[in-house]
Design a protein around this motif. Structure first.
Motif, PDB file in Angstrom:
ATOM      1  N   ASN A   1       0.582  -1.159   0.005  1.00 56.23           N
ATOM      2  CA  ASN A   1       0.051   0.048  -0.082  1.00 56.23           C
ATOM      3  C   ASN A   1       0.891   1.360  -0.060  1.00 56.23           C
ATOM      4  OD1 ASN A   1      -2.211  -1.435   0.118  1.00 56.23           O
ATOM      5  ND2 ASN A   1      -2.136  -1.667   2.506  1.00 56.23           N
ATOM      6  N   GLY A   2       1.977   1.250  -0.672  1.00 62.80           N
ATOM      7  CA  GLY A   2       3.015   2.354  -0.569  1.00 62.80           C
ATOM      8  C   GLY A   2       3.375   2.935   0.443  1.00 62.80           C
ATOM      9  N   THR A   3       3.902   1.711   1.205  1.00 60.66           N
ATOM     10  CA  THR A   3       4.141   2.155   2.716  1.00 60.66           C
ATOM     11  C   THR A   3       5.407   2.951   2.517  1.00 60.66           C
ATOM     12  OG1 THR A   3       3.658  -0.028   3.368  1.00 60.66           O
ATOM     13  CG2 THR A   3       5.005   1.151   4.595  1.00 60.66           C
ATOM     14  N   SER A   4       6.531   2.787   1.731  1.00 62.22           N
ATOM     15  CA  SER A   4       7.489   3.537   1.474  1.00 62.22           C
ATOM     16  C   SER A   4       8.045   3.503   0.070  1.00 62.22           C
ATOM     17  CB  SER A   4       8.612   3.268   2.653  1.00 62.22           C
ATOM     18  OG  SER A   4       9.811   4.060   2.659  1.00 62.22           O
ATOM     19  N   GLN A   5       8.114   4.472  -0.425  1.00 61.31           N
ATOM     20  CA  GLN A   5       8.812   4.637  -1.744  1.00 61.31           C
ATOM     21  C   GLN A   5       9.586   5.553  -2.057  1.00 61.31           C
ATOM     22  OE1 GLN A   5       5.707   4.363  -4.809  1.00 61.31           O
ATOM     23  NE2 GLN A   5       4.725   2.700  -3.866  1.00 61.31           N
ATOM     24  N   HIS A   6      10.828   5.324  -2.477  1.00 60.43           N
ATOM     25  CA  HIS A   6      11.788   6.157  -2.919  1.00 60.43           C
ATOM     26  C   HIS A   6      12.424   5.878  -4.256  1.00 60.43           C
ATOM     27  CE1 HIS A   6      12.195   7.825   1.228  1.00 60.43           C
ATOM     28  NE2 HIS A   6      11.703   6.595   1.505  1.00 60.43           N
ATOM     29  N   ALA A   7      12.544   6.836  -5.063  1.00 56.16           N
ATOM     30  CA  ALA A   7      13.136   6.386  -6.640  1.00 56.16           C
ATOM     31  C   ALA A   7      14.197   7.627  -6.971  1.00 56.16           C
ATOM     32  CB  ALA A   7      12.125   6.404  -7.307  1.00 56.16           C
ATOM     33  N   GLY A   8      15.273   6.966  -7.480  1.00 62.53           N
ATOM     34  CA  GLY A   8      16.188   8.025  -8.203  1.00 62.53           C
ATOM     35  C   GLY A   8      15.398   8.664  -9.636  1.00 62.53           C
ATOM     36  N   SER A   9      15.839   9.656 -10.135  1.00 60.44           N
ATOM     37  CA  SER A   9      15.311  10.091 -11.376  1.00 60.44           C
ATOM     38  C   SER A   9      16.043  10.031 -12.584  1.00 60.44           C
ATOM     39  CB  SER A   9      14.998  11.822 -11.250  1.00 60.44           C
ATOM     40  OG  SER A   9      16.259  12.359 -10.879  1.00 60.44           O
ATOM     41  N   ARG A  10      15.620   9.989 -13.718  1.00 54.94           N
ATOM     42  CA  ARG A  10      16.284   9.992 -14.804  1.00 54.94           C
ATOM     43  C   ARG A  10      17.158  11.304 -15.252  1.00 54.94           C
ATOM     44  NH1 ARG A  10      12.182   7.149 -19.136  1.00 54.94           N
ATOM     45  NH2 ARG A  10      12.584   4.851 -18.762  1.00 54.94           N
ATOM     46  N   PRO A  11      18.278  10.918 -15.802  1.00 56.99           N
ATOM     47  CA  PRO A  11      19.019  11.993 -16.054  1.00 56.99           C
ATOM     48  C   PRO A  11      18.516  13.086 -16.843  1.00 56.99           C
ATOM     49  CG  PRO A  11      20.129  10.193 -17.293  1.00 56.99           C
ATOM     50  CD  PRO A  11      18.931   9.667 -16.422  1.00 56.99           C
ATOM     51  N   ASP A  12      18.753  14.386 -16.833  1.00 53.61           N
ATOM     52  CA  ASP A  12      18.342  15.592 -17.789  1.00 53.61           C
ATOM     53  C   ASP A  12      19.144  15.914 -18.621  1.00 53.61           C
ATOM     54  OD1 ASP A  12      17.312  17.653 -18.731  1.00 53.61           O
ATOM     55  OD2 ASP A  12      17.011  18.950 -16.828  1.00 53.61           O
TER      56      ASP A  12
ATOM     57  N   ALA B   1       9.926   0.098  -0.565  1.00 54.45           N
ATOM     58  CA  ALA B   1      10.074  -0.931   0.746  1.00 54.45           C
ATOM     59  C   ALA B   1       8.616  -1.244   1.163  1.00 54.45           C
ATOM     60  CB  ALA B   1      10.862  -0.140   1.812  1.00 54.45           C
ATOM     61  N   ASP B   2       8.574  -2.526   1.465  1.00 58.80           N
ATOM     62  CA  ASP B   2       7.200  -3.053   1.984  1.00 58.80           C
ATOM     63  C   ASP B   2       7.201  -2.960   3.444  1.00 58.80           C
ATOM     64  OD1 ASP B   2       8.449  -5.414   2.825  1.00 58.80           O
ATOM     65  OD2 ASP B   2       8.171  -6.226   1.330  1.00 58.80           O
ATOM     66  N   GLU B   3       5.922  -3.176   4.036  1.00 56.14           N
ATOM     67  CA  GLU B   3       5.832  -2.984   5.176  1.00 56.14           C
ATOM     68  C   GLU B   3       6.691  -4.040   6.161  1.00 56.14           C
ATOM     69  OE1 GLU B   3       1.779  -5.713   5.482  1.00 56.14           O
ATOM     70  OE2 GLU B   3       1.629  -3.668   6.058  1.00 56.14           O
ATOM     71  N   SER B   4       7.196  -5.095   5.531  1.00 52.55           N
ATOM     72  CA  SER B   4       7.897  -5.875   6.333  1.00 52.55           C
ATOM     73  C   SER B   4       9.503  -5.504   6.395  1.00 52.55           C
ATOM     74  CB  SER B   4       8.221  -7.059   5.623  1.00 52.55           C
ATOM     75  OG  SER B   4       6.858  -7.880   5.717  1.00 52.55           O
ATOM     76  N   GLY B   5       9.804  -4.301   5.725  1.00 52.37           N
ATOM     77  CA  GLY B   5      11.188  -3.791   5.719  1.00 52.37           C
ATOM     78  C   GLY B   5      11.906  -4.163   4.620  1.00 52.37           C
ATOM     79  N   TYR B   6      11.488  -5.266   3.639  1.00 51.99           N
ATOM     80  CA  TYR B   6      12.291  -5.452   2.560  1.00 51.99           C
ATOM     81  C   TYR B   6      12.347  -4.502   1.598  1.00 51.99           C
ATOM     82  CZ  TYR B   6      12.191 -10.402   3.988  1.00 51.99           C
ATOM     83  OH  TYR B   6      12.573 -11.493   4.839  1.00 51.99           O
ATOM     84  N   VAL B   7      13.494  -4.088   1.073  1.00 50.62           N
ATOM     85  CA  VAL B   7      13.676  -3.009  -0.175  1.00 50.62           C
ATOM     86  C   VAL B   7      13.785  -3.653  -1.496  1.00 50.62           C
ATOM     87  CG1 VAL B   7      15.284  -1.543  -0.886  1.00 50.62           C
ATOM     88  CG2 VAL B   7      14.901  -1.521   1.436  1.00 50.62           C
TER      89      VAL B   7
ATOM     90  N   ASP C   1       1.816  -8.002  -4.555  1.00 57.64           N
ATOM     91  CA  ASP C   1       1.504  -6.519  -4.146  1.00 57.64           C
ATOM     92  C   ASP C   1       2.505  -5.434  -4.632  1.00 57.64           C
ATOM     93  OD1 ASP C   1      -0.019  -4.629  -3.041  1.00 57.64           O
ATOM     94  OD2 ASP C   1       0.640  -4.864  -0.965  1.00 57.64           O
ATOM     95  N   PRO C   2       2.873  -5.437  -5.759  1.00 59.46           N
ATOM     96  CA  PRO C   2       3.830  -4.508  -6.180  1.00 59.46           C
ATOM     97  C   PRO C   2       3.263  -2.960  -5.998  1.00 59.46           C
ATOM     98  CG  PRO C   2       2.491  -5.482  -8.003  1.00 59.46           C
ATOM     99  CD  PRO C   2       2.065  -6.012  -7.036  1.00 59.46           C
ATOM    100  N   PRO C   3       4.075  -2.000  -5.857  1.00 58.62           N
ATOM    101  CA  PRO C   3       3.550  -0.684  -5.828  1.00 58.62           C
ATOM    102  C   PRO C   3       2.836  -0.040  -7.005  1.00 58.62           C
ATOM    103  CG  PRO C   3       5.944  -0.728  -6.326  1.00 58.62           C
ATOM    104  CD  PRO C   3       5.533  -2.032  -5.994  1.00 58.62           C
ATOM    105  N   ALA C   4       2.145   1.097  -6.831  1.00 55.54           N
ATOM    106  CA  ALA C   4       1.445   1.508  -8.299  1.00 55.54           C
ATOM    107  C   ALA C   4       2.399   1.909  -9.023  1.00 55.54           C
ATOM    108  CB  ALA C   4       0.736   2.542  -7.717  1.00 55.54           C
ATOM    109  N   TYR C   5       2.514   1.634 -10.593  1.00 58.41           N
ATOM    110  CA  TYR C   5       3.485   1.971 -11.274  1.00 58.41           C
ATOM    111  C   TYR C   5       2.741   2.413 -12.707  1.00 58.41           C
ATOM    112  CZ  TYR C   5       2.272  -2.553 -13.290  1.00 58.41           C
ATOM    113  OH  TYR C   5       1.802  -3.815 -14.071  1.00 58.41           O
ATOM    114  N   ASP C   6       3.627   2.895 -13.508  1.00 59.97           N
ATOM    115  CA  ASP C   6       3.246   3.576 -14.889  1.00 59.97           C
ATOM    116  C   ASP C   6       3.220   2.664 -15.773  1.00 59.97           C
ATOM    117  OD1 ASP C   6       1.666   5.720 -16.427  1.00 59.97           O
ATOM    118  OD2 ASP C   6       3.744   5.503 -17.278  1.00 59.97           O
TER     119      ASP C   6
END
Length: 552
Positions: free
Chosen positions: A314-325, A371-377, A538-543
């Motif tokens: 449920n989107g507990t924690s999501q962090h992402a790097g961005s693509r290069p500009d 990261a999921d709610e169990s702490g796995y990244v 249960d993957p995160p919401a993605y495009d």
């Protein structure tokens, strides 16, 4: 312990009468004992340096009837003594030895009972690590798990890259128990799968008859065989991610074999309820593999022959790097004419500076994780070799998760097989401890190769993916499937790799990486393709998603 405590403990110890020594070894002695004519009980005396007091303390608070009940614990000068209730009955090993393979409905019923016990252990924060037919009693009221001699607390995974000692019973112990990675709940799931296979075939997993019997549709249904194969996948991320998933699969009317061939693709809805178009990108790349697992394939080939809680919950924690500009440099100025934006490190994760003779041509193009709610990244990264003539063997990426205060929660090194000159490789997998602690940051660092890791060579191999699909698995997850074929072949590379790694990368609507996952397939035949599927829980919401393949 002071003298008074020692004398008290020795008095308790002397009160027990040893009826029979059941086992003796370097990890202690197990005895059948009585006290004042009451019993029998099982007493384990564990050397102090090996005693996991947290395990026995947690077990003492359980009321699960399928686990041993702790009657008493006390400490002697050189050992910890644990007294447990005695469960009469034959072991599962003895039952199968006497009767041969079990009927499938009986095997499933017993497996469900074993799952009850293992699920309770995991709830208590205990990892068993030695689930075998010899450690399961088949009593009148069903199965009971015994012998927690090498169990450890799940919270003991902090700052581990791998378990330090090879433990467990060959054929039932997971690959990671042989020192290649830290054990977690999925290690017990591997053992559960092997136990189910043992009950269905009547032979041990290292017996030459095991695979033919398990593969025989007249002997084992495809549905149960698929459950065994998934639970015992060599890579932990490809197994069921918790015991509940494994137990649910045992009684699910859906055939998991059929579910790996989805008939339709799904669109993930956005917040306003309007469907978001799915962009599917087929990508051809080559060059990544994990040396540690290759070593495992050499050391324990019979595993190979025999054969999350994923996803951000449920989107507990999501962090992402961005693509290069491509329009700016890292300092915000206009990019230099002719600069290749694909070799930049937009997240600032930074490659090492290289050695005097070669320099380090490896750069991180982009990184991302959730990261999921169990702490796995669940992470993915793109690694580019900027050299036009040097192949780098065993390139390594250090992945470190930290808490809000900067404390290291986990650290793992992902070792790849090749980084071919001028090429970018994407790799996705899972890290972390699964201890419920979600990191605030995850850093990716390219470790500097040694001189012997460099090779002047233009040899490479690349692959392409086709017929990509994403479909619901009916249990809150999605199945990603498709086919891999060879775009550029290399006999030399084939000689040095036995399989392909297939990595899944999920991106958000801004194009940033938010999730990684992987599986493994054999090399496609000449002129043909090799199918693959990944069941992501249960993957995160993605495009959009991308699939990459590289030598393994």
């Amino acid at each position: 312990m002071d003298d008074t405590q020692t004398m008290h403990a020795m008095g308790i110890d002397d009160a027990y009468h040893v009826e029979q020594v059941l086992a003796r070894g370097p990890r202690g002695v197990t005895e059948l004992v009585t006290i004042d004519g009451v019993g029998p009980f099982v007493r384990k005396k564990i050397p102090t340096v090996l005693a996991q007091r947290g395990v026995w303390s947690a077990l003492g608070g359980s009321t699960c009837p399928r686990l041993p009940r702790v009657e008493a614990t006390y400490e002697l000068p050189d050992c910890v003594a644990v007294v447990l209730d005695y469960i009469p009955g034959p072991t599962l090993e003895q039952v199968v030895a006497e009767r041969g393979w079990l009927q499938q409905n009986e095997a499933v019923s017993l497996a469900q009972q074993i799952c009850e016990a293992v699920q309770e252990l995991h709830r208590l924060g205990i990892l068993h690590r030695d689930l075998t037919p010899a450690n399961i009693i088949v009593a009148d009221d069903g199965t009971h798990i015994i012998d927690l001699g090498i169990a450890r607390p799940l919270t003991d995974t902090a700052n581990r890259n791998r378990d330090t000692t090879a433990l467990g019973t060959y054929g039932f112990a997971s690959p990671e128990q042989y020192g290649f990675a830290p054990t977690d709940v999925r290690s017990d799931i591997f053992s559960l799968g092997r136990i189910l296979g043992f009950m269905l075939t009547g032979v041990y997993p290292d017996d030459t008859r095991y695979t033919p019997l398990l593969s025989d549709d007249l002997h084992v249904t495809p549905r149960l065989r698929a459950i065994v194969e998934r639970a015992t996948a060599f890579e932990p991320s490809a197994r069921y991610q918790n015991v509940a998933q494994f137990a649910q699969a045992l009684t699910s009317p859906t055939d998991p074999v059929d579910s790996y061939v989805p008939a339709y693709a799904v669109q993930r809805p956005v917040a306003n309820g309007k469907p978001r178009p799915r962009t599917v990108i087929a990508v051809a790349v080559a060059c990544v593999a994990v040396i540690a697992i290759v070593a495992a394939a050499v050391l324990i080939p019979r595993w190979i022959a025999d054969g999350s809680d994923g996803g951000a919950a449920n989107g507990t924690s999501q962090h992402a790097g961005s693509r290069p500009d491509p329009s700016t440099d890292d300092d915000g100025d206009a990019a230099d004419p002719g600069a290749d934006p694909s070799v930049r490190d937009p997240a600032g994760d930074g490659a090492a500076h290289g050695n005097a003779e070669y320099g380090n041509p490896l750069e991180l193009v982009e990184t991302g994780w959730s990261a999921d709610e169990s702490g796995y990244v669940h992470y993915a990264f793109g690694l580019r070799n900027t050299s036009d003539s040097l192949c780098v063997r065993s390139p390594s990426i250090e992945i470190t998760g930290r808490g809000e205060d900067g404390t290291v929660l986990f650290s793992a090194t992902q070792v790849l097989m090749f980084s071919f000159p001028g090429e970018t490789t994407y790799f996705g997998a899972q890290a972390g401890n699964g201890n419920g602690i979600i990191p605030a940051t995850v850093d990716f660092t390219v470790l500097e190769p040694e001189d012997y890791n460099y090779e002047t060579s233009s040899e490479s191999a690349s692959f392409k993916s086709a017929n990509l699909h994403a479909a619901s698995d009916g249990y809150g997850g999605e199945i990603f499937s498709g086919e891999i074929s060879v775009a550029k072949d290399s006999a030399r590379v084939r000689e040095q790799s036995s399989q392909l790694n297939v990595s899944l990368v999920l991106r958000d609507d801004a194009g940033a990486i938010i999730y990684g996952f992987d599986t493994y397939v054999d090399w496609p035949p000449e002129g043909g393709s090799r199918p693959f599927s990944m069941d992501v829980f249960d993957p995160p919401a993605y495009d959009s998603f991308e699939v990459y393949a590289q030598p393994w």
